[in-house]
Design a protein around this motif. Structure first.
Motif, PDB file in Angstrom:
ATOM      1  N   TYR A   1      28.242  43.909  22.228  1.00  0.00           N
ATOM      2  CA  TYR A   1      28.952  42.910  21.424  1.00  0.00           C
ATOM      3  C   TYR A   1      30.395  43.401  21.260  1.00  0.00           C
ATOM      4  O   TYR A   1      30.680  44.264  20.434  1.00  0.00           O
ATOM      5  N   PRO A   2      31.303  42.871  22.098  1.00  0.00           N
ATOM      6  CA  PRO A   2      32.685  43.356  22.065  1.00  0.00           C
ATOM      7  C   PRO A   2      33.572  42.521  21.150  1.00  0.00           C
ATOM      8  O   PRO A   2      33.298  41.348  20.885  1.00  0.00           O
ATOM      9  N   GLY A   3      34.634  43.123  20.684  1.00  0.00           N
ATOM     10  CA  GLY A   3      35.596  42.377  19.878  1.00  0.00           C
ATOM     11  C   GLY A   3      36.713  43.270  19.396  1.00  0.00           C
ATOM     12  O   GLY A   3      36.720  44.477  19.641  1.00  0.00           O
ATOM     13  N   SER A   4      37.634  42.641  18.687  1.00  0.00           N
ATOM     14  CA  SER A   4      38.744  43.408  18.102  1.00  0.00           C
ATOM     15  C   SER A   4      38.330  43.978  16.751  1.00  0.00           C
ATOM     16  O   SER A   4      38.778  45.047  16.362  1.00  0.00           O
TER      17      SER A   4
ATOM     18  N   ASN B   1      48.227  46.353  23.446  1.00  0.00           N
ATOM     19  CA  ASN B   1      49.208  45.256  23.444  1.00  0.00           C
ATOM     20  C   ASN B   1      49.068  44.343  22.236  1.00  0.00           C
ATOM     21  O   ASN B   1      49.981  43.604  21.897  1.00  0.00           O
ATOM     22  N   LYS B   2      47.897  44.393  21.621  1.00  0.00           N
ATOM     23  CA  LYS B   2      47.649  43.521  20.473  1.00  0.00           C
ATOM     24  C   LYS B   2      48.046  44.260  19.203  1.00  0.00           C
ATOM     25  O   LYS B   2      47.753  45.450  19.065  1.00  0.00           O
ATOM     26  N   LYS B   3      48.716  43.551  18.287  1.00  0.00           N
ATOM     27  CA  LYS B   3      49.118  44.199  17.048  1.00  0.00           C
ATOM     28  C   LYS B   3      47.961  44.126  16.057  1.00  0.00           C
ATOM     29  O   LYS B   3      47.573  43.049  15.629  1.00  0.00           O
TER      30      LYS B   3
ATOM     31  N   ALA C   1      34.257  52.670  20.827  1.00  0.00           N
ATOM     32  CA  ALA C   1      35.551  52.047  21.148  1.00  0.00           C
ATOM     33  C   ALA C   1      35.747  52.103  22.660  1.00  0.00           C
ATOM     34  O   ALA C   1      35.284  53.035  23.315  1.00  0.00           O
ATOM     35  N   PHE C   2      36.401  51.082  23.197  1.00  0.00           N
ATOM     36  CA  PHE C   2      36.664  51.108  24.645  1.00  0.00           C
ATOM     37  C   PHE C   2      38.085  50.636  24.951  1.00  0.00           C
ATOM     38  O   PHE C   2      38.641  49.813  24.247  1.00  0.00           O
ATOM     39  N   ASP C   3      38.603  51.204  26.014  1.00  0.00           N
ATOM     40  CA  ASP C   3      39.938  50.861  26.468  1.00  0.00           C
ATOM     41  C   ASP C   3      39.777  50.176  27.822  1.00  0.00           C
ATOM     42  O   ASP C   3      38.834  50.470  28.540  1.00  0.00           O
ATOM     43  N   GLY C   4      40.664  49.287  28.170  1.00  0.00           N
ATOM     44  CA  GLY C   4      40.608  48.679  29.505  1.00  0.00           C
ATOM     45  C   GLY C   4      39.686  47.487  29.573  1.00  0.00           C
ATOM     46  O   GLY C   4      39.407  46.831  28.566  1.00  0.00           O
ATOM     47  N   LEU C   5      39.183  47.252  30.778  1.00  0.00           N
ATOM     48  CA  LEU C   5      38.401  46.043  31.048  1.00  0.00           C
ATOM     49  C   LEU C   5      37.025  46.067  30.403  1.00  0.00           C
ATOM     50  O   LEU C   5      36.289  47.047  30.517  1.00  0.00           O
ATOM     51  N   LEU C   6      36.689  44.953  29.795  1.00  0.00           N
ATOM     52  CA  LEU C   6      35.369  44.818  29.166  1.00  0.00           C
ATOM     53  C   LEU C   6      34.247  45.024  30.185  1.00  0.00           C
ATOM     54  O   LEU C   6      33.265  45.722  29.919  1.00  0.00           O
ATOM     55  N   MET C   7      34.415  44.406  31.364  1.00  0.00           N
ATOM     56  CA  MET C   7      33.323  44.488  32.341  1.00  0.00           C
ATOM     57  C   MET C   7      33.150  45.914  32.874  1.00  0.00           C
ATOM     58  O   MET C   7      32.033  46.318  33.180  1.00  0.00           O
TER      59      MET C   7
ATOM     60  N   PHE D   1      27.264  39.782  24.159  1.00  0.00           N
ATOM     61  CA  PHE D   1      27.140  38.775  23.105  1.00  0.00           C
ATOM     62  C   PHE D   1      28.524  38.384  22.605  1.00  0.00           C
ATOM     63  O   PHE D   1      29.396  39.243  22.438  1.00  0.00           O
ATOM     64  N   ARG D   2      28.679  37.091  22.348  1.00  0.00           N
ATOM     65  CA  ARG D   2      29.875  36.611  21.671  1.00  0.00           C
ATOM     66  C   ARG D   2      29.427  35.612  20.609  1.00  0.00           C
ATOM     67  O   ARG D   2      28.448  34.878  20.807  1.00  0.00           O
ATOM     68  N   GLY D   3      30.149  35.596  19.515  1.00  0.00           N
ATOM     69  CA  GLY D   3      29.847  34.627  18.466  1.00  0.00           C
ATOM     70  C   GLY D   3      30.692  33.385  18.683  1.00  0.00           C
ATOM     71  O   GLY D   3      31.839  33.484  19.107  1.00  0.00           O
TER      72      GLY D   3
ATOM     73  N   ASP E   1      37.149  26.908  24.394  1.00  0.00           N
ATOM     74  CA  ASP E   1      38.026  27.022  25.571  1.00  0.00           C
ATOM     75  C   ASP E   1      38.253  28.463  25.971  1.00  0.00           C
ATOM     76  O   ASP E   1      38.098  28.830  27.135  1.00  0.00           O
ATOM     77  N   TYR E   2      38.643  29.245  24.988  1.00  0.00           N
ATOM     78  CA  TYR E   2      38.937  30.660  25.219  1.00  0.00           C
ATOM     79  C   TYR E   2      37.697  31.400  25.706  1.00  0.00           C
ATOM     80  O   TYR E   2      37.731  32.145  26.692  1.00  0.00           O
ATOM     81  N   GLU E   3      36.580  31.142  25.044  1.00  0.00           N
ATOM     82  CA  GLU E   3      35.337  31.831  25.396  1.00  0.00           C
ATOM     83  C   GLU E   3      34.846  31.407  26.783  1.00  0.00           C
ATOM     84  O   GLU E   3      34.351  32.230  27.550  1.00  0.00           O
TER      85      GLU E   3
ATOM     86  N   GLN F   1      36.642  30.367  29.292  1.00  0.00           N
ATOM     87  CA  GLN F   1      37.483  30.974  30.319  1.00  0.00           C
ATOM     88  C   GLN F   1      37.157  32.458  30.474  1.00  0.00           C
ATOM     89  O   GLN F   1      37.022  32.964  31.597  1.00  0.00           O
ATOM     90  N   MET F   2      37.018  33.143  29.349  1.00  0.00           N
ATOM     91  CA  MET F   2      36.740  34.579  29.397  1.00  0.00           C
ATOM     92  C   MET F   2      35.388  34.845  30.070  1.00  0.00           C
ATOM     93  O   MET F   2      35.269  35.736  30.910  1.00  0.00           O
ATOM     94  N   THR F   3      34.409  34.034  29.712  1.00  0.00           N
ATOM     95  CA  THR F   3      33.077  34.201  30.314  1.00  0.00           C
ATOM     96  C   THR F   3      33.129  33.967  31.821  1.00  0.00           C
ATOM     97  O   THR F   3      32.532  34.709  32.603  1.00  0.00           O
ATOM     98  N   GLY F   4      33.876  32.948  32.213  1.00  0.00           N
ATOM     99  CA  GLY F   4      34.010  32.628  33.641  1.00  0.00           C
ATOM    100  C   GLY F   4      34.665  33.760  34.402  1.00  0.00           C
ATOM    101  O   GLY F   4      34.201  34.163  35.484  1.00  0.00           O
ATOM    102  N   MET F   5      35.720  34.294  33.839  1.00  0.00           N
ATOM    103  CA  MET F   5      36.440  35.405  34.493  1.00  0.00           C
ATOM    104  C   MET F   5      35.542  36.633  34.567  1.00  0.00           C
ATOM    105  O   MET F   5      35.457  37.295  35.595  1.00  0.00           O
ATOM    106  N   ASN F   6      34.873  36.921  33.467  1.00  0.00           N
ATOM    107  CA  ASN F   6      33.987  38.096  33.441  1.00  0.00           C
ATOM    108  C   ASN F   6      32.837  37.946  34.437  1.00  0.00           C
ATOM    109  O   ASN F   6      32.444  38.918  35.086  1.00  0.00           O
ATOM    110  N   ALA F   7      32.336  36.724  34.578  1.00  0.00           N
ATOM    111  CA  ALA F   7      31.240  36.479  35.524  1.00  0.00           C
ATOM    112  C   ALA F   7      31.706  36.697  36.961  1.00  0.00           C
ATOM    113  O   ALA F   7      30.941  37.129  37.822  1.00  0.00           O
TER     114      ALA F   7
END
Ligand code: PNS
Length: 167
Positions: free
Chosen positions: A8-11, A42-44, A74-80, A92-94, A102-104, A106-112
């Protein structure tokens, strides 16, 4: 027997009640649940990586009787890349509102495309947590609104400390 590992990844800046709810529910579906805290330089962030991780660790500890199979990394770099390193079977994403979609999507599609063996599973936020977001929790708190019901007590205290409040 095959062990199912969930990620379950997130900020988690900071962890809220909606995150905690997803952690509880996801942990029931898998053998091991890793809560992955994205470093993302890159994220504040209001809370740094160590603080965000520690706040989650604290919640896992407080709820350890129910969350025996959850841990935070904690992880750095690409989720996959991280998911592959963990041998995760599922991410998992909530999902709260349609606006998340929309965001989810796109992210799921890219990750797949990066690894189609790791499925993304969406859990709908429970009705009472639908509108909670870390971003608005910070904004409301900064503007002196009451965010007590959106975040765990320990996070509330830490947030006040961070924003130099004495409530
Ligand atoms: O809680 P958030 O901010 O919605 O979580 C987003 C997160 C951390 C899951 C996402 O930004 C992410 O996966 N970051 C790692 C970098 C990455 O893999 N980017 C490509 C996404 S297609």
């Amino acid at each position: 027997m095959k062990q199912i590992i969930g990620l379950y990844p997130g900020s988690f800046d900071p962890i809220t009640n909606v995150h905690l709810d997803i952690i509880f529910r996801a942990s029931k579906i898998v053998d091991t649940l890793v809560v992955g805290v994205a470093v993302n330089e890159n994220k504040k962030h209001l809370f740094d990586m160590k603080e965000r991780t520690k706040l989650i660790e604290e919640q896992l500890l407080i709820n350890k009787s129910k969350l025996t199979n959850a841990k935070v990394i904690a992880f750095d770099g690409l989720l996959m890349n991280f998911a592959e390193k963990l041998n995760a079977n599922v991410i998992f994403r909530g999902l709260r509102a349609v606006s998340d979609f929309d965001y989810e999507f796109q992210m799921t599609g890219m990750n797949a495309r990066l690894n189609s063996n790791i499925e993304t599973v969406f859990l709908m936020a429970s009705e009472k947590h639908q509108f909670i977001s870390s971003r608005f929790v910070k904004e409301i708190s900064l503007l002196d609104g009451d965010v007590k019901s959106f975040i765990p007590k320990e996070v509330f205290n830490k947030l006040n400390e961070k924003l130099n409040k004495n409530k």
